[in-house]
Design a protein around this motif. Structure first.
Motif, mmCIF file in Angstrom:
data_model
loop_
_atom_site.group_PDB
_atom_site.id
_atom_site.type_symbol
_atom_site.label_atom_id
_atom_site.label_comp_id
_atom_site.label_asym_id
_atom_site.label_seq_id
_atom_site.Cartn_x
_atom_site.Cartn_y
_atom_site.Cartn_z
ATOM 1 N N GLN A 651 -88.852 67.134 107.371
ATOM 2 C CA GLN A 651 -88.966 66.184 108.459
ATOM 3 C C GLN A 651 -88.172 64.758 108.455
ATOM 4 O OE1 GLN A 651 -93.001 66.061 105.964
ATOM 5 N NE2 GLN A 651 -93.932 65.383 108.202
ATOM 6 N N GLY A 654 -92.931 61.694 110.896
ATOM 7 C CA GLY A 654 -93.797 62.934 110.898
ATOM 8 C C GLY A 654 -92.844 64.536 111.440
ATOM 9 N N PHE A 655 -92.004 64.500 112.235
ATOM 10 C CA PHE A 655 -91.635 64.972 112.899
ATOM 11 C C PHE A 655 -90.740 66.402 112.257
ATOM 12 C CE2 PHE A 655 -91.470 61.924 116.597
ATOM 13 C CZ PHE A 655 -92.167 62.905 116.803
ATOM 14 N N TYR A 656 -90.892 67.525 112.634
ATOM 15 C CA TYR A 656 -90.400 68.832 111.624
ATOM 16 C C TYR A 656 -88.943 69.265 112.010
ATOM 17 C CZ TYR A 656 -94.648 68.777 108.717
ATOM 18 O OH TYR A 656 -95.299 68.167 108.138
ATOM 19 N N THR B 41 -97.562 58.535 110.033
ATOM 20 C CA THR B 41 -96.398 58.787 110.769
ATOM 21 C C THR B 41 -95.960 58.362 111.513
ATOM 22 O OG1 THR B 41 -96.594 60.996 111.277
ATOM 23 C CG2 THR B 41 -96.023 60.994 109.298
ATOM 24 N N PHE B 92 -92.787 69.147 116.849
ATOM 25 C CA PHE B 92 -92.426 69.166 116.682
ATOM 26 C C PHE B 92 -93.211 68.797 115.055
ATOM 27 C CE2 PHE B 92 -89.112 68.944 119.790
ATOM 28 C CZ PHE B 92 -88.282 69.476 118.587
ATOM 29 N N LEU B 93 -94.610 68.063 115.700
ATOM 30 C CA LEU B 93 -95.700 67.559 114.373
ATOM 31 C C LEU B 93 -96.165 68.751 113.228
ATOM 32 C CD1 LEU B 93 -96.730 64.569 115.919
ATOM 33 C CD2 LEU B 93 -95.160 64.959 114.224
#
Lengths: 747, 121
Positions: A651, A654-656, B41, B92-93
């Motif tokens: 991550q 915040g993006f996975y 974030t 993606f979050l």
């Protein structure tokens, strides 16, 4: 969507890797993150100090037996438990090591079944060993009594209340915050907290990165007591304030009403070992001096830094076995590896085991034990993972055989003498510290029960040995490996290889990532061609060597977990590519003067300094193909790998990233009898439960930071709990925390 | 008579407005909701701002405030980019409700350009 996700993910992940991976190698016995450009000028004559007539001859496997070196027993003065100096005697043991013990304590060898001089056969030695018995309190199946769950480092819980069928119902039952956390923005260095809690004495015990001991009620998380030693909060040997927990001991028959019949211990960065009463948290006056033992009193050779006590001691009967951490990239001569055996009640020295021959310690050091150890309680053997000697990446000044360096070694718990040792890397110039506790398990194979030991490694091999003799259960083959092309260096012509169980990483490096190469306009492929890569164990070079696996591993310090009933072994791993470059001393000094210091390490006064860099393109994207972390299961009865899956997610901002990429992992799994694996370890601050049969994720929960220690699994008042410490590790993610969180099924 | 051909209805644009408004609320909640893994974030802030931008642009279309056919066309293209970009970022979050909201907004956009009198005519 996958393509878009891939592209977008790469950019974010890349930056993270670029920032984090150089530091991954610096865990435990590794240097601080500060550039080492201010080291004194190197001594170009250092090479001449190496005896030309004593080149490394590592073609033969280094079973350390019958290699006693050193002088006869000699008496020297050494201080005792914070008290006045006492006489010690030193005896050589196998592999060039030695054992030092207080004068008058030599009779400890009598009647014990330690190694005998003169090359007595291993079997005879084994037969002479008196059967011993484990500590009863440590065998309680409801407890989690040591860092690794038990003294055999199995990381296994017989609890079976939580099953694959009901694990999705897990709920958080309590959460506790220690308050001992730092992001490094203030006066206190950032914290790296990898402390697996202990559950014993109906209490959950925690060590913190500020070296407090905290006792909690196991079912509510309510604080019982806290001990604060007011330790020095300076990153003396590590880039961060680190702690990997506490140790617990209790008398065989505790006397009611008498203090310190049960004790908890914590070590500090500056080599202080504290012992407190397990029921009250008050220092035990009988331990050391008013509850504190200064272990640095024995740091008498190449004293460059304190012997940091970051890993909890190993407890067996009335003895504490203690290793230490330092930094092995900054100096050539450094404190030599020592394991201490201390009286659990008083802190008095029983023996000190030294892994390096006395005649080499003027030019090398470390080969210490910074990871946790294990004990075969019936055989009275202590198994220690010994790290590489210093300096890490250039061995031209330490060409002598050092059979105990980068080895797994069995010591007699009574005498400290080597019973057997197996070197896993000859003439280590890759920083392949043996870094995980050897896991002990009896394997049923071909109709026989084999007392086995499983050792994971940075180099990615899984060694399965007979723990009585050190002989391999599955073949270990000496194979020729590339020679060094660096003037002054003589790499070992062969290294031990293991094909079964399959290594945790592939034989070749993963190859250039097309996406990273495209973004870098061909930078990755162009650089890959310039670097040296001739397979595993390609030595560091002047033009740069692709190191795969590099010092990050492979497998890191957590090691694996075993189900002793089925022989299924589980371990997580990393797939990282780094570039090893040796820098001639004069060039290094010039770079230092020019202020170019990032990634450079002095290696003391060796002929070469060293540059470590993760293989990234200009944008910070990893130049190699993923996945970057996996978890695998093996059947030790057959040596076959059952499954091997990408593990965790990355991550950033915040993006996975995609699950198929996996995550670099720090931490370790725990197996339960019901067929579950509990593990944190990943960069996405998740804790997970996996199906032992398939590796499929059955449950996961978000915690405040990466849970970089294995969880503790225990049963209290009939209810099974799983406790994670979510302390974070800036190697994985900037996020740090002081969270302790416990899960259980609803009542 | 204006030379701008005004759409007679703006159902699609209003659907964009409604979906992006819900999306913005969800994104705002994600920004401040500690313990969701993305609070405060960069990504959480990004989708909050982009949701607001889609909302604003949708309102301009829905209220027939665009001054020219070209401007309306440009807004429609920008809204599409905003919806898709926000949706991908939300994916993606792992912000699944926001993904759904952007999916609804995308339906509104399709209605706007295909069913409603086209601003691109």
């Amino acid at each position: 969507m996958n393509t878009a996700r891939l592209a977008a993910s790469t950019a974010a992940f890349a930056l993270l890797l670029g920032l984090s991976l150089p530091a991954l190698a610096q865990d435990a016995a590794s240097p601080d993150a500060q550039p080492q450009a201010t080291e004194p000028a190197g001594d170009s004559s250092a090479d001449a100090q190496s005896p030309a007539d004593a080149p490394a001859d590592q073609a033969a496997p280094d079973q350390a037996g019958n290699q006693e070196t050193g002088s006869n027993a000699a008496a020297t003065a050494a201080p005792d438990a914070n008290a006045s100096a006492t006489q010690t005697t030193t005896e050589p043991t196998k592999g060039g090591g030695s054992v030092e013990r207080p004068a008058g304590a030599a009779d400890a060898t009598e009647g014990s079944a330690g190694e005998t001089a003169g090359g007595e056969s291993q079997s005879a030695t084994t037969e002479a060993r008196k059967p011993q018995k484990p500590d009863a309190w440590m065998e309680d199946t409801n407890s989690w009594a040591t860092f690794n769950g038990d003294i055999r480092a199995q990381k296994y819980s017989p609890a079976d209340q939580i099953t694959p069928d009901n694990v999705e119902n897990l709920e958080k039952v309590w959460e506790y915050h220690t308050g001992d956390v730092s992001d490094g923005s203030g006066d206190v260095p950032t914290t790296v907290w990898s402390a697996t809690p202990l559950f014993v004495n109906d209490t959950l015990y925690l060590g913190t990165p500020f070296y407090n001991i905290i006792a909690l009620e196991p079912d509510t998380g309510k604080e019982k007591w806290r001990f604060n030693p007011h330790a020095k909060l300076e990153a003396l040997t590590q880039p961060a304030m680190k702690n990997r927990g506490v140790a617990y001991w209790q008398a065989e028959e505790p006397k009611q009403g008498e203090a310190c019949q049960k004790m908890v211990y914590i070590g500090t960065m500056d080599a202080k070992l504290y012992g407190v009463d397990a029921d009250t948290g008050k220092p035990c006056a009988s331990f050391g001096k008013d509850g504190m033992l200064d272990v640095n009193q024995w740091n008498t050779v190449n004293d460059k830094w304190p012997l940091s006590l970051l890993q909890a001691a190993t407890v067996y009967h009335d003895t504490l076995f203690l290793g230490w951490a330092g930094k092995d990239w900054t100096n050539s001569a450094a404190p030599p590896g020592t394991v201490f055996a201390l009286d659990a009640k008083t802190g008095k020295l029983k023996w000190m085991f030294h892994a390096l021959p006395e005649d080499v310690i003027s030019k090398t050091g470390t080969a210490n034990v910074w990871a946790s150890m294990s004990v075969d309680p019936e055989r009275g053997l202590l198994y220690i993972p010994i790290s590489s000697p210093s300096p890490n990446y250039y061995g031209g000044d330490r060409k002598e055989k050092l059979p105990l360096a980068t080895s797994v070694t069995a010591l007699d718990t009574d005498t400290g003498k080597v019973v057997w040792s197996r070197q896993l890397v000859h003439h280590d110039i890759w920083d392949y510290d043996t870094d995980a506790p050897p896991t002990l398990v009896d394997i049923k194979k071909d109709g026989k029960t084999i007392p086995a030991l499983v050792q994971t490694s940075k180099q990615g091999f899984i060694y399965v040995l007979n723990r009585e003799t050190g002989e391999p259960v599955y073949p270990i083959e000496e194979r020729r490996v590339p020679a060094s092309d660096v003037p002054g260096e003589e790499a070992s012509p062969t290294q031990p290889f293991v094909d079964k169980p399959a290594p945790v990483i592939d034989e070749g490096w993963p190859g250039v990532s097309a996406l990273a190469d495209a973004v870098g306009f061909g930078e990755c492929s162009r650089r890959a061609k310039e670097y040296r890569w001739e397979g595993r164990f390609t030595p560091p070079s002047l033009q740069g060597t692709i190191a795969y696996p590099p010092t990050t591993g492979g497998s890191q310090w957590g090691g694996g977990a075993i189900d002793p009933n089925t022989g299924i072994y589980v371990v997580n791993s990393n797939s990282v590519v780094q570039i090893y470059t040796l820098i001639p001393r004069e060039e290094f000094q010039q770079k230092s003067q020019d202020g170019e210091t990032s990634g450079y390490y002095a290696q003391g006064d060796a002929k070469y300094a060293f540059k470590l860099e993760t293989f990234l393109n200009w944008a910070g994207m990893p130049c190699w193909n993923g996945p970057y972390g996996k978890i695998a299961a093996y059947d030790l009865k057959t040596g076959e790998r059952l499954w091997n899956e990408p593990f965790g997610q990355v991550q950033k901002y915040g993006f996975y990233m995609p699950e198929s990429w996996g995550s670099v992992t720090i931490g370790a799994p725990v197996i339960t009898k019901s067929g579950l694996i509990f593990i944190g370890a990943s960069m996405d601050s998740r804790v997970r439960a996996l199906d032992l049969k398939t590796g499929k994720v059955l449950w996961k929960a978000l915690v405040d930071a990466p849970a970089v220690a294995m969880p503790a699994v225990y049963t209290y008042k009939g209810r099974q709990y799983v406790t994670f410490v979510a302390g974070g590790n800036t190697i994985l993610l900037p996020t740090v925390s002081d969270q302790v969180v416990t899960y259980a099924l609803p009542k | 008579m204006s030379e701008i051909s005004e759409p007679k209805t703006a159902g699609g644009a209003w659907l964009i407005v409604a979906a992006s408004a819900i999306g913005a609320l969800i994104a705002a909640f994600n920004v401040v909701n500690l313990g969701n893994g993305i609070a405060f974030t960069f990504g959480a802030w990004l989708v909050f701002v982009s949701s607001l931008l889609v909302l604003g642009a949708g309102l301009i279309l829905a209220l027939h405030l665009a001054l020219s056919r070209g401007m309306r066309g440009l807004l429609a293209v920008l809204i599409l980019l905003g919806i898709v970009g926000t949706g991908v970022a939300a994916y993606f979050l792992l912000a699944w409700i926001l993904v759904v909201a952007m999916g609804v907004a995308l339906v509104g956009w399709l209605i706007h350009v295909t069913v409603d009198p086209s601003p691109l005519d």
